[in-house]
Write a protein that holds these residues in place. Structure first.
Motif, PDB file in Angstrom:
ATOM      1  N   LEU A  26       0.822  -1.214   0.000  1.00 48.08           N
ATOM      2  CA  LEU A  26       0.000   0.000   0.000  1.00 48.08           C
ATOM      3  C   LEU A  26       0.857   1.266   0.000  1.00 48.08           C
ATOM      4  O   LEU A  26       0.575   2.216  -0.733  1.00 48.08           O
ATOM      5  CB  LEU A  26      -0.934  -0.003   1.207  1.00 48.08           C
ATOM      6  N   GLU A  29       2.591   1.713  -3.435  1.00 48.84           N
ATOM      7  CA  GLU A  29       1.648   2.171  -4.455  1.00 48.84           C
ATOM      8  C   GLU A  29       1.245   3.629  -4.236  1.00 48.84           C
ATOM      9  O   GLU A  29       1.177   4.408  -5.172  1.00 48.84           O
ATOM     10  CB  GLU A  29       0.403   1.287  -4.459  1.00 48.84           C
ATOM     11  N   ARG A  30       0.982   3.979  -3.001  1.00 47.13           N
ATOM     12  CA  ARG A  30       0.511   5.340  -2.691  1.00 47.13           C
ATOM     13  C   ARG A  30       1.588   6.391  -2.914  1.00 47.13           C
ATOM     14  O   ARG A  30       1.341   7.454  -3.463  1.00 47.13           O
ATOM     15  CB  ARG A  30       0.021   5.390  -1.236  1.00 47.13           C
ATOM     16  N   PHE A  31       2.808   6.101  -2.471  1.00 44.53           N
ATOM     17  CA  PHE A  31       3.872   7.096  -2.517  1.00 44.53           C
ATOM     18  C   PHE A  31       4.849   6.900  -3.668  1.00 44.53           C
ATOM     19  O   PHE A  31       5.773   7.685  -3.832  1.00 44.53           O
ATOM     20  CB  PHE A  31       4.637   7.122  -1.187  1.00 44.53           C
ATOM     21  N   LYS A  32       4.656   5.851  -4.455  1.00 46.20           N
ATOM     22  CA  LYS A  32       5.534   5.563  -5.601  1.00 46.20           C
ATOM     23  C   LYS A  32       6.992   5.424  -5.157  1.00 46.20           C
ATOM     24  O   LYS A  32       7.906   6.018  -5.722  1.00 46.20           O
ATOM     25  CB  LYS A  32       5.432   6.657  -6.667  1.00 46.20           C
TER      26      LYS A  32
END
Length: 71
Positions: A26, A29-32
């Motif tokens: 998570l 994905e959220r913060f790359k």
């Protein structure tokens, strides 16, 4: 559920390696970013983990966020 302490260790609240991997997915994905499991284990509190994410975001600043950086 009892109130959680943001400075408490993830594993002290029942976290395990499978939950850690889900959390890492998570976050990545959220913060790359790309946080390895080892780094998560070494930084298992929210402030420590936030510092690692912030460092990666700073390193990524001005770069193409499609290219993940591994620490």
């Amino acid at each position: 559920m009892d109130e959680l302490d943001a400075r408490a260790d993830f594993f002290a609240y029942g976290g395990d390696s499978l939950k850690a991997m889900a959390m890492i997915k998570l976050i990545n994905e959220r913060f790359k970013v790309n946080i390895p499991l080892k780094v998560f284990f070494q930084n298992a509190t929210l402030p420590d983990l936030a510092r690692e994410i912030q460092t990666l975001l700073w390193v990524n600043k001005g770069k193409d966020y499609n290219n993940k950086i591994t620490i």
